[in-house]
Design an enzyme around this catalytic site. Structure first.
Site, short mmCIF file in Angstrom:
data_model
loop_
_atom_site.label_atom_id
_atom_site.label_comp_id
_atom_site.label_asym_id
_atom_site.label_seq_id
_atom_site.Cartn_x
_atom_site.Cartn_y
_atom_site.Cartn_z
N PRO A 280 46.58 -11.97 -16.74
CA PRO A 280 44.98 -12.22 -15.76
C PRO A 280 45.52 -11.97 -14.81
O PRO A 280 46.26 -11.97 -13.63
CB PRO A 280 45.27 -13.94 -16.63
N GLY A 281 44.19 -12.37 -14.08
CA GLY A 281 44.15 -11.88 -12.36
C GLY A 281 43.14 -12.38 -11.64
O GLY A 281 43.38 -13.54 -10.48
N ARG A 282 41.82 -11.80 -11.54
CA ARG A 282 40.80 -12.41 -11.83
C ARG A 282 40.70 -14.01 -12.09
O ARG A 282 40.19 -15.16 -10.87
CB ARG A 282 39.51 -12.38 -11.88
N ARG A 319 30.78 -6.43 -4.30
CA ARG A 319 30.53 -6.57 -5.75
C ARG A 319 29.04 -7.19 -6.00
O ARG A 319 28.10 -6.37 -6.51
CB ARG A 319 31.49 -8.35 -6.19
N TYR A 323 28.05 -4.63 -8.39
CA TYR A 323 27.93 -5.34 -10.26
C TYR A 323 27.15 -5.94 -10.50
O TYR A 323 26.40 -7.20 -11.52
CB TYR A 323 29.00 -5.87 -10.69
N CYS A 350 23.83 -1.40 7.30
CA CYS A 350 22.69 -0.56 7.69
C CYS A 350 22.05 0.02 6.13
O CYS A 350 22.25 1.31 5.37
CB CYS A 350 23.17 0.97 8.34
N TYR A 379 38.77 -9.71 -6.53
CA TYR A 379 38.10 -8.09 -6.29
C TYR A 379 37.05 -8.37 -4.37
O TYR A 379 35.83 -7.69 -4.54
CB TYR A 379 37.29 -8.09 -6.84
#
Length: 420
Positions: A280-282, A319, A323, A350, A379
């Site tokens: 697990p990370g997120r 993100r 995404y 910009c 992230y």
């Protein structure tokens, strides 16, 4: 007027003390997730191992927090590995991933005795064997297998489908070549298999499908090569809450079913139950973080929308543009006020695509107000950049109502440091 309190701290005071944009992380929240991993997985199920997927968020201080816990760490680059080395993280608890590890990265890993290297393609074994021979060390590896599972998430964070840049394809010819090759190596020892089907996954069904496929592979290599799989790394990808309709489920929702499926298939196929690893990370850090901004320009286009611009955006959170990620946010200096307006939160870059949140409900917003975007612990800092030559924000860690700086704010000289 009420200010927004996060992890026991007044977020407006944090912004005034450290300036904005500002990444804020809760060590208390992180420790709660690490405790859940220990109690509901490691202590609950024998022959298990957990590692933190450090690509989600890694600093020296984060590595120290993981070091003090019961879990290890997975790294995907020489830089992440070097960070672990610098805090004297136990190398036997490191798993080194990557679809194209360089020779220098593999040298660093093998010289420092990482616990496992996850092999992503067949030619990588030759490089590992050569370096292991040079150092006269036995290197433990896992094969990363693409199980052919199409997880229902954004296509850029799917990793287990047939057409993927990650892993060894699950076809008979390739598996045969891999097994015949690895069993002849002197300094490289195969411990088992790894898979990872993607990220931000909310249902355990595809993990179960992948395990069924991997257990068939375990039976196949035992029957055909006499190879007993000692370890099965089931990856991570467990989802969190970002916006309405998403939720972070208890770890046990995923892991209990994973263990049950593995044990059932082991009985059916008469296999020895392997060490089961999760990554697990997120899930550990995602909801532990917020990012605080100051509102600048406010631009109303009558009958269409109102753009509220902030002093950050794409460089500190790519993100949404990468995404189409969705977030929730709070005007932290007006936290208790009625939500009367709908605005679009725009970054300062910009780029027309530098939009953090479309159609956010807010109280009446004015220049100088402060906005906190929620669930930015994963992230965001790790994917941040100096696009438009914008310095990266500072990172503050909160613990038991107290704040401490763990990453200094960049300045313009930092951006120019390597220019010649």
């Amino acid at each position: 007027m009420n200010n927004y309190i996060f992890a026991g701290c007044d977020t407006v005071k944090l912004a005034e003390k450290y300036k904005t944009p500002l990444y804020v992380m809760s060590e208390d929240y992180i420790k709660d997730r690490l405790r859940e991993i220990r109690e509901d997985f490691l202590d609950k199920h024998p022959k298990t191992m957990a590692v933190y997927a450090s690509k989600a968020f890694l600093t020296k201080e984060m590595a120290r927090i993981i070091k003090k816990s019961a879990i290890g760490m997975d790294v995907v680059s020489g830089g992440e590995l070097y960070t672990a080395i610098q805090v004297e993280f136990p190398m036997e608890k490191i798993i080194f991933h990557g679809n194209n590890k360089t020779i220098d990265e593999l040298e660093l890993a093998i010289e420092n005795n990482v616990g496992r290297i996850v092999v992503d393609h067949l030619e990588e074994m030759d490089i590992i064997e050569e370096i292991a021979k040079k150092y006269n060390k036995k290197v433990h590896i896992l094969f990363r297998i693409s199980p052919g599972i199409d997880s229902h998430t954004h296509k850029y964070i799917q990793t287990g489908q047939v057409d993927s840049k990650f892993g060894i394809p699950l076809d008979e010819k390739t598996i045969k070549a891999a097994m015949e090759k690895v069993l002849k190596l002197e300094f490289t020892e195969l411990l088992g298999f790894h898979f990872h089907i993607g990220s931000q996954i909310s249902d355990n069904g595809n993990h179960i499908k992948a395990i069924q496929i991997m257990m068939q592979l375990m039976k196949k290599v035992k029957d055909e090569y006499g190879f007993i799989v000692k370890e099965l790394n089931t990856g991570g990808g467990y989802g969190i809450h970002y916006s309405e309709g998403e939720e972070r489920k208890p770890l046990a929702y995923f892991t209990d079913s994973i263990i049950e499926e593995i044990e059932d298939r082991c009985k059916e196929y008469e296999l020895e139950r392997p060490l089961v690893i999760i990554e697990p990370g997120r899930w550990v850090v995602g909801e532990a973080g917020i990012t605080i901004y100051t509102v600048g320009a406010i631009k109303e286009i009558p009958g269409i929308r109102t753009y509220v611009s902030i002093d950050g955006g794409m460089p500190d959170n790519p993100r949404p543009s990468l995404y189409e990620a969705k977030y929730e946010a709070i005007v932290i200096n007006k936290a208790g006020e009625e939500l009367t307006d709908v605005v679009t939160v725009a970054g300062k870059c910009c780029e027309s695509g530098d939009i953090l949140i479309w159609d956010l409900k807010v109280p009446k917003v004015e220049t100088g107000d402060m906005l906190a975007v929620l669930s930015t612990g994963a992230y965001n800092y790790s994917m941040s950049s100096n696009y438009n030559r914008i310095p990266r924000p500072a990172v503050v860690m909160l613990s038991e109502g107290k704040d401490r700086l763990i990453v200094k704010r960049e300045n313009y000289d930092d951006i120019l440091r390597n220019d010649i």
